[in-house]
Enzyme design. Structure first.
Site, PDB file in Angstrom:
ATOM      1  N   LYS A 211       0.848  -1.194   0.000  1.00 33.10           N
ATOM      2  CA  LYS A 211       0.000   0.000   0.000  1.00 33.10           C
ATOM      3  C   LYS A 211       0.879   1.238   0.000  1.00 33.10           C
ATOM      4  O   LYS A 211       1.423   1.624   1.032  1.00 33.10           O
ATOM      5  CB  LYS A 211      -0.914   0.031   1.235  1.00 33.10           C
ATOM      6  CG  LYS A 211      -2.091   0.965   1.000  1.00 33.10           C
ATOM      7  CD  LYS A 211      -2.695   1.513   2.255  1.00 33.10           C
ATOM      8  CE  LYS A 211      -2.040   2.755   2.719  1.00 33.10           C
ATOM      9  NZ  LYS A 211      -1.981   3.883   1.762  1.00 33.10           N
ATOM     10  N   GLY A 264       6.608   5.037   8.332  1.00 36.33           N
ATOM     11  CA  GLY A 264       5.680   6.153   8.339  1.00 36.33           C
ATOM     12  C   GLY A 264       5.657   6.771   9.717  1.00 36.33           C
ATOM     13  O   GLY A 264       6.634   6.651  10.474  1.00 36.33           O
ATOM     14  N   SER A 265       4.544   7.388  10.054  1.00 35.03           N
ATOM     15  CA  SER A 265       4.502   8.118  11.333  1.00 35.03           C
ATOM     16  C   SER A 265       4.269   7.181  12.507  1.00 35.03           C
ATOM     17  O   SER A 265       3.740   6.070  12.357  1.00 35.03           O
ATOM     18  CB  SER A 265       3.404   9.175  11.279  1.00 35.03           C
ATOM     19  OG  SER A 265       2.157   8.526  11.195  1.00 35.03           O
ATOM     20  N   GLU A 292       9.479   1.438  11.014  1.00 32.25           N
ATOM     21  CA  GLU A 292      10.392   2.572  11.227  1.00 32.25           C
ATOM     22  C   GLU A 292       9.538   3.826  11.189  1.00 32.25           C
ATOM     23  O   GLU A 292       8.784   4.030  10.238  1.00 32.25           O
ATOM     24  CB  GLU A 292      11.476   2.605  10.148  1.00 32.25           C
ATOM     25  CG  GLU A 292      12.300   1.321  10.039  1.00 32.25           C
ATOM     26  CD  GLU A 292      12.990   0.915  11.342  1.00 32.25           C
ATOM     27  OE1 GLU A 292      13.284   1.791  12.173  1.00 32.25           O
ATOM     28  OE2 GLU A 292      13.201  -0.306  11.551  1.00 32.25           O
ATOM     29  N   CYS A 326      12.900  11.693   7.784  1.00 34.69           N
ATOM     30  CA  CYS A 326      12.778  11.238   9.174  1.00 34.69           C
ATOM     31  C   CYS A 326      14.027  11.611   9.956  1.00 34.69           C
ATOM     32  O   CYS A 326      13.987  11.772  11.165  1.00 34.69           O
ATOM     33  CB  CYS A 326      12.557   9.742   9.196  1.00 34.69           C
ATOM     34  SG  CYS A 326      13.711   8.871   8.151  1.00 34.69           S
ATOM     35  N   GLU A 424       7.809  16.074  16.250  1.00 33.30           N
ATOM     36  CA  GLU A 424       8.251  16.009  14.853  1.00 33.30           C
ATOM     37  C   GLU A 424       7.360  16.922  14.017  1.00 33.30           C
ATOM     38  O   GLU A 424       6.140  16.729  13.962  1.00 33.30           O
ATOM     39  CB  GLU A 424       8.153  14.569  14.324  1.00 33.30           C
ATOM     40  CG  GLU A 424       8.683  14.442  12.915  1.00 33.30           C
ATOM     41  CD  GLU A 424       8.556  13.041  12.329  1.00 33.30           C
ATOM     42  OE1 GLU A 424       7.454  12.472  12.368  1.00 33.30           O
ATOM     43  OE2 GLU A 424       9.582  12.519  11.825  1.00 33.30           O
TER      44      GLU A 424
HETATM   45  P1  NAD Z   1       1.928   8.278   7.501  1.00 41.84           P
HETATM   46  O1  NAD Z   1       1.996   7.548   8.787  1.00 41.84           O
HETATM   47  O2  NAD Z   1       0.946   9.377   7.367  1.00 41.84           O
HETATM   48  O3  NAD Z   1       1.620   7.254   6.315  1.00 41.84           O
HETATM   49  C1  NAD Z   1       2.440   6.137   6.073  1.00 41.84           C
HETATM   50  C2  NAD Z   1       1.636   5.112   5.319  1.00 41.84           C
HETATM   51  O4  NAD Z   1       0.657   4.558   6.192  1.00 41.84           O
HETATM   52  C3  NAD Z   1       0.879   5.683   4.127  1.00 41.84           C
HETATM   53  O5  NAD Z   1       0.924   4.768   3.064  1.00 41.84           O
HETATM   54  C4  NAD Z   1      -0.522   5.786   4.666  1.00 41.84           C
HETATM   55  O6  NAD Z   1      -1.514   5.805   3.673  1.00 41.84           O
HETATM   56  C5  NAD Z   1      -0.575   4.528   5.514  1.00 41.84           C
HETATM   57  N1  NAD Z   1      -1.668   4.433   6.475  1.00 41.84           N
HETATM   58  C6  NAD Z   1      -2.198   5.396   7.243  1.00 41.84           C
HETATM   59  N2  NAD Z   1      -3.192   4.873   8.002  1.00 41.84           N
HETATM   60  C7  NAD Z   1      -3.274   3.553   7.707  1.00 41.84           C
HETATM   61  C8  NAD Z   1      -4.098   2.470   8.131  1.00 41.84           C
HETATM   62  N3  NAD Z   1      -5.071   2.645   9.036  1.00 41.84           N
HETATM   63  N4  NAD Z   1      -3.893   1.249   7.598  1.00 41.84           N
HETATM   64  C9  NAD Z   1      -2.923   1.056   6.684  1.00 41.84           C
HETATM   65  N5  NAD Z   1      -2.125   2.034   6.228  1.00 41.84           N
HETATM   66  C10 NAD Z   1      -2.301   3.276   6.744  1.00 41.84           C
HETATM   67  O7  NAD Z   1       3.398   8.796   7.191  1.00 41.84           O
HETATM   68  P2  NAD Z   1       3.886   9.710   5.966  1.00 41.84           P
HETATM   69  O8  NAD Z   1       3.379  11.100   6.160  1.00 41.84           O
HETATM   70  O9  NAD Z   1       3.659   9.036   4.664  1.00 41.84           O
HETATM   71  O10 NAD Z   1       5.455   9.675   6.200  1.00 41.84           O
HETATM   72  C11 NAD Z   1       6.088  10.541   7.075  1.00 41.84           C
HETATM   73  C12 NAD Z   1       6.448   9.833   8.354  1.00 41.84           C
HETATM   74  O11 NAD Z   1       7.263   8.712   8.073  1.00 41.84           O
HETATM   75  C13 NAD Z   1       7.272  10.726   9.276  1.00 41.84           C
HETATM   76  O12 NAD Z   1       6.861  10.527  10.602  1.00 41.84           O
HETATM   77  C14 NAD Z   1       8.685  10.207   9.058  1.00 41.84           C
HETATM   78  O13 NAD Z   1       9.557  10.476  10.119  1.00 41.84           O
HETATM   79  C15 NAD Z   1       8.443   8.752   8.856  1.00 41.84           C
HETATM   80  N6  NAD Z   1       9.549   8.112   8.148  1.00 41.84           N
HETATM   81  C16 NAD Z   1      10.386   7.320   8.856  1.00 41.84           C
HETATM   82  C17 NAD Z   1      11.468   6.717   8.227  1.00 41.84           C
HETATM   83  C18 NAD Z   1      12.409   5.826   8.992  1.00 41.84           C
HETATM   84  O14 NAD Z   1      13.168   5.105   8.372  1.00 41.84           O
HETATM   85  N7  NAD Z   1      12.382   5.847  10.315  1.00 41.84           N
HETATM   86  C19 NAD Z   1      11.674   6.926   6.861  1.00 41.84           C
HETATM   87  C20 NAD Z   1      10.784   7.727   6.167  1.00 41.84           C
HETATM   88  C21 NAD Z   1       9.719   8.314   6.821  1.00 41.84           C
END
Ligand code: NAD
Length: 560
Positions: A211, A264-265, A292, A326, A424
């Site tokens: 996804k 993601g977050s 992560e 991140c 963040e």
């Molecule tokens: P996000 O959490 O908003 O979304 C991440 C993914 O999760 C997206 O594909 C989103 O559609 C999906 N998602 C959201 N709700 C869901 C659910 N209920 N079920 C399934 N999937 C769902 O994050 P973002 O805005 O895309 O990315 C930014 C975040 O990612 C920041 O917090 C950043 O620090 C983090 N990040 C971390 C790393 C790392 O390696 N630690 C790397 C890149 C980004």
């Protein structure tokens, strides 16, 4: 295949410069023009088939929000059900395929990205995620290739990990893929991560439901098409665009969920982990959970620091890709005695940073990803401007008239636990706290305890004792720790990446540690000449011979 084959030894893909008049600059411009001249449809891909639905999403360039690049089709429970069926069917052959053939597909994908599709993947990342040419190339092309090439190498290392075999036995470890499918959920900010999260488990013989984020669905589409062209069989990776819960809820309810590969977050990861907990009785196996998440990444400068290096680390670390990394530097601790040396310079440099669309290669900062991000980031900035405990040293301005532009902003805070030092923000905002030199130790406590995250951080000092002390003292404050360098820009194979505490499970993407999570080892013992009697020697009764017991006779002389 009857051979022990080694994958090509991986070397990090070198980035291109895109300097004025360079051939790569001209060909990237052509690719940007080509993509802008088209409007594409982005379906789901299930069992290799393009699937459209009645739920559409308009994909727009963040720096020019009137420009529609594509229409994406969003999935729900029906498409998830089809994708699970197709993945489980594909698993029958994919999991049994020789690993060399699986690896060959991903190594070919790397060659396609490094060569013929480099401009396309970069142009798609630039337009869809508003990332400048160099920032795109280092990840959408280089890091993506590195993940694919290094993972093939780490697979070999993992498979080579075999147990000891004493005489008469052969002990082996077989690295089976997980039983079921892996759910790969990817963030918007790195095209390379979009590719890595589904492909790392797939390389190990797993099948995946992927996804992508709606915010980066444009480049995700091209990643999928390249994998397909490289020979990925239908159903091995099913791409399901959609809103989080519409896809996530039915996937997590499946008994066949074998793993979650998430970036993601923190909020989303917490939600997914809790859902897995609630569904635990449903699953056939305990799903592997790899996630992560965010960071509140620090730079701490000791009074012995090279302040020019600190200044550059702040500018690059905080503002490249608009701070939407991140690992972005977002809280900085500087000694009062040295701050005046860089204060005016830092303000002047940041105010001079060019902000604008990606097509103008001289822009350093482009747009933030969408209106939601713009509103969240600018709310922090406006609150800070109204706060008497905060000085806006540079920036503080923004506009969403044409694109979602936030000027790089430097805040100097009186309170080291100010909200902008803790949370963040995920935008081009950095907060600086000036500490009294004599309070360096207390400042390290602040660094360690102010934020729930522990992803990346840097120490700047010219004193080896200080470096050694801080490296130990901040042992758990960052999963990636930098000495005299900015806290961003990790490279696959060089600085395996991941954080602890609320930054994630620290399974180090692009390393052997990550690949171990996608296999379920089976220990196999073969005995060449098996025992034919169920009894052991000690089961024989003692037998007296001329008044000497059998046990007493069990001496070397006796055996002779
Ligand atoms: P996000 O959490 O908003 O979304 C991440 C993914 O999760 C997206 O594909 C989103 O559609 C999906 N998602 C959201 N709700 C869901 C659910 N209920 N079920 C399934 N999937 C769902 O994050 P973002 O805005 O895309 O990315 C930014 C975040 O990612 C920041 O917090 C950043 O620090 C983090 N990040 C971390 C790393 C790392 O390696 N630690 C790397 C890149 C980004």
């Amino acid at each position: 295949m009857n051979t022990v084959a080694h994958p090509p030894h991986p070397i990090n893909e070198p980035p291109q410069t895109y300097a004025p008049n360079s051939p790569e600059r001209a060909s990237l411009r052509d690719a940007l023009d080509d993509l802008k001249a088209q409007h594409i449809e982005i379906p789901a891909f299930i069992g290799g088939e393009a699937v459209t639905t009645d739920r559409t999403f308009s994909v727009r360039a963040p720096h020019e929000h009137t420009r529609e690049l594509a229409t994406a089709y969003f999935c729900g429970a029906d498409e998830v059900e089809q994708a699970i069926a197709s993945a489980l069917e594909a698993r029958k052959t994919w999991s049994q395929m020789d690993w060399q053939d699986r690896a060959g597909i991903f190594l070919k994908a790397a060659e396609l990205v490094s060569g013929p599709y480099r401009d396309t993947i970069n142009a798609a990342t630039m337009l869809g995620q508003s990332k400048n040419a160099y920032q795109s190339d280092i990840e959408a092309a280089c890091e993506l290739c590195d993940f694919l090439r290094f993972n093939a190498h780490f697979l070999e290392q993992l498979y080579m990990e075999q147990p000891f075999s004493p005489d008469g036995q052969w002990n082996r470890m077989e690295y089976r893929p997980l039983e079921g499918f892996v759910f790969a959920v990817t963030p918007f900010n790195f095209t390379a991560i979009q590719c890595n999260l589904p492909t790392a488990p797939a390389l190990m013989g797993n099948v995946a439901l992927w996804k992508p984020s709606p915010r980066s669905i444009y480049s995700a589409y091209f990643v999928y098409k390249i994998l397909e062209e490289a020979g990925l069989p239908p159903g091995v990776i099913n791409m399901l665009p959609g809103a989080g819960a519409d896809v996530g809820d039915p996937v997590l309810a499946s008994p066949h969920l074998a793993g979650l590969h998430f970036t993601g977050s923190q909020a989303t990861f917490n939600h997914l982990w809790k859902s897995i907990g609630e569904n635990l009785d449903t699953y056939r196996s305990y799903p592997r959970i790899v996630g992560e998440t965010g960071g509140k990444d620090f730079i701490v400068a000791h009074p012995t620091a090279d302040m020019e290096a600190v200044r550059t680390a702040i500018v690059r670390g905080a503002f490249e890709y608009q701070g939407q990394k991140c690992s972005a530097a977002s809280r900085v601790y500087l000694p009062a005695s040295r701050w005046p040396e860089i204060k005016d310079d830092l303000a002047a440099i940041v105010d001079a940073i060019k902000v604008g669309p990606v097509e103008d290669f001289t822009n350093y900062v482009n747009a933030v990803i969408d209106e939601r991000a713009y509103d969240e980031i600018t709310a922090y900035i406006e609150d800070a401007k109204a706060d008497p405990g905060v000085t806006v040293l540079a920036g503080g301005t923004h506009s969403k008239d044409e694109g979602y532009f936030v000027d790089p902003t430097v805040l100097v805070v009186d309170d080291p636990k100010h909200v902008t030092m803790r949370e963040e923000i995920f935008g081009p905002v950095v907060s600086i706290y000036i500490y009294e030199d004599a309070e360096f130790e207390d400042t390290l406590t602040l660094v360690d305890e102010t934020s729930p995250y522990a992803l990346t951080g840097s120490i700047f000092s010219q004193d080896r004792d200080v470096i050694a002390h801080v490296t130990k003292r901040l042992e758990n404050a960052a999963g990636n720790f930098y000495i005299n360098d900015k806290p961003t820009g990790s490279v696959v194979g060089q600085q395996p990446f991941g954080g602890l505490r609320k930054s994630g499970t620290n399974d180090k993407a692009g390393s052997i540690f990550n690949l171990t999570r996608w296999v379920s080892p089976r220990a196999i013992k073969e005995t060449f000449v098996p025992a034919t009697s169920y009894e052991y020697p000690h089961h024989q009764p003692d037998k007296a011979t001329n008044g000497v017991s059998r046990t007493e006779r069990a001496t070397p002389e006796g055996r002779a």
